[in-house]
Design an enzyme around this catalytic site. Sequence first.
Site, PDB file in Angstrom:
ATOM      1  CE1 TYR A  20      -3.997   2.072   0.271  1.00 46.43           C
ATOM      2  CE2 TYR A  20      -2.561   3.286   1.785  1.00 46.43           C
ATOM      3  CZ  TYR A  20      -3.763   3.179   0.967  1.00 46.43           C
ATOM      4  OH  TYR A  20      -4.517   4.180   0.760  1.00 46.43           O
TER       5      TYR A  20
ATOM      6  CB  SER B 121      -7.050   2.755  -2.844  1.00 47.40           C
ATOM      7  OG  SER B 121      -7.609   4.054  -2.572  1.00 47.40           O
TER       8      SER B 121
ATOM      9  CG  ASP C 175     -13.973   4.130  -6.601  1.00 45.42           C
ATOM     10  OD1 ASP C 175     -14.160   4.689  -5.754  1.00 45.42           O
ATOM     11  OD2 ASP C 175     -13.045   3.026  -6.560  1.00 45.42           O
TER      12      ASP C 175
ATOM     13  CG  HIS D  81     -12.477   2.938  -2.884  1.00 44.74           C
ATOM     14  ND1 HIS D  81     -11.752   3.175  -4.277  1.00 44.74           N
ATOM     15  CD2 HIS D  81     -11.380   3.232  -2.116  1.00 44.74           C
ATOM     16  CE1 HIS D  81     -10.435   3.335  -3.921  1.00 44.74           C
ATOM     17  NE2 HIS D  81     -10.505   3.306  -2.574  1.00 44.74           N
TER      18      HIS D  81
END
Length: 702
Positions: A474, A554, A638, A673
Amino acid sequence: MKKIIPMFAIVCVFSVQAQSKKSTLSYPETKKETVSDTYFGTSIADPYRWLEDDRSEETGAWVKAQNEVTFNYLSQIPFRIQIKERMEKLWNYERISAPFKEGDYTYFFRNNGLQNQSVLYRKDKSGKEELFLDPNTFAKDGTTSLGNLEFSRDGSLVAYSISEAGSDWNKIIIMDAVSKKVLEQPIVDVKFSGISWLGNTGFYYSSYDKPEGSELSAKTDQHKLYFHKLGTAQKEDKVIFGQQEKRRYVGGGVSEDERYLIISAANSTTGNELYIQDLSKSDSKLVSIVNNFESNNSIIDNVGSKLYIVTNLNAPNQKIVTVDVSNPTPENWKELIPETDFVLAPSVGGGYLFANYMKDAISQVMQYDYDGKFIRKISLPGIGTAGGFSGKKTAKELYFSFSNYLTPGTIFSFEPKSGTSKVYEKPKVDFKSDEYESKQVFYTSKDGTKIPMIITHKKGLKLNGKNPTILYGYGGFNVSITPNFSVTNAVWMENGGIYAVANLRGGGEYGQKWHTAGIQQKKHNVFDDFIAAAEYLIAQKYTSSDYLAIRGGSNGGLLVGAVLTQRPDLMKVALPAVGVLDMLRYHTFTAGAGWAYDYGTANDNAEMFAYLKNYSPVHNVKKGVNYPATLVTTGDHDDRVVPAHSFKFAAELQDKQSGENPVLIRIDVNAGHGAGKPISKTIEENADIQAFTLYNMGIKKI
């Protein structure tokens, strides 16, 4: 996007054979338009700008055509259904949440296994159980989910938010909690909001004005805190904060004793102002506690006029301070629990403070009284992630959860006075955890920084470089990736896969210094950390480039997009999910401008523009490159990271891919999302991802 398009229109927009001669796939040809923007004298073409219009028939036709190609490809993978069926079987276990008391009832969530949404039940004082709220009835396909749920202090009223099709735009429903009768019309057009009751008179919530244009992609830039008085129309709701003061993120809540209104205001995802108002005085004004955005600050509790604040002001790993509300500014703060070498995430409950520290992404929990006196170190059942230890001051019993990559989330009851705990709810999962192992390693990144990574797999694994491996990362927004059990990862490991998680810079695992080491013009540190993780796994023969997949969602989707365009030779499969992929325009959509603390924007200055352009995935796909097999995933609703990012990136890859590896985009309809996604859709998506990954690694059967 839901309008019916005549077939001739689709044919006009698309033609087949947009792929190179080497590919066996035929993609819909995505038309190119002459569109460009100029940044500091440099013209940047944006030929797929038209895909940003999520309301157009043309975009809807493109989505349909892409999905037809993708699902046709996936349907030919021989073990796709086998993986899906195993996920369903493994997921089919009862899950019960920690209970919480409101008024005369004790509430808890239960999922019987494959219910799309968990159901809220309650018990009265005699122990009689009844269904209170079933989110599965909100929509036939399970795509409407429950968000926040807040009871008034006496438990007689409840307000809850719902999200339709995964959108961040919510509605708030108000009910009499005893009779379960809906009391008035829903509060609509609510976004990024809590719900906080003031007695039984009404509640505070936050939202933006509805934007012009598409509600799923148009910019939302001015957040406001409202108070809704029961029995009045929403149009009469009073703006409490944000009308004069333009802030992108505003939240407000009432203290447990209902004496104070506390407001946090921010323009980015890091740093916030803090305000307080004494609700016991009719003429009281908002008082500023912190008047800048240079630190993160929140009030976690109060005892009378004494405030307890968690802050990273002059304490990158966070500390707890106290101050009297009469002089609440930082120069008057008194340190209660000092900063340590480990990141602090506190909670309160049962009249105690709990300091949850993170050491190398692993939980350690300490208990303190309200004078800052150390009580005990909480005994945890193993090495992993603990959360909870929160509740009302009067609670005699608290609850905490514990999990790691091998241990399904287990709930423990905890008696704060004695420090004793016992298992409250242990799920019965058909997964033999004792046949697997997790190991934490530390590898060296490009600049010499040591980065932790946890590698999980079956015991007895042969280090022969041929193990299918998913490397997950991430690396942003101060978010910490800590060990947690996942059914989908369990299925991956059952099929011989390795699951590796690297704790990259940009995250919060080592506090604010770790975070800022991976932002703006240091963002390449994050990519370098991820590349070094892959190289470590290959060097140690856990896997090889032919058996390595990289995955992230993301901000992690940006990570995957950047690394696959910089080092396409490093992996066999790339799995960018709901990614931020157009770094020159991300800040023009929905609340994207609030991410500038981490990213900077192309409009800041010439240097920042050049830095973003250098790694922006959409702008760094090159002709003549053999990119890895890529499955881009997104949702058509999203409105956090708009799907246009994924649409444009997939179009670029399909147009320029020179090798035989497939480049597909899987677009979930009526999905956002990720939050609140029904279990059925989650299983289908993850089964497709794993099938695609193994198939492109040359795996013939599982």
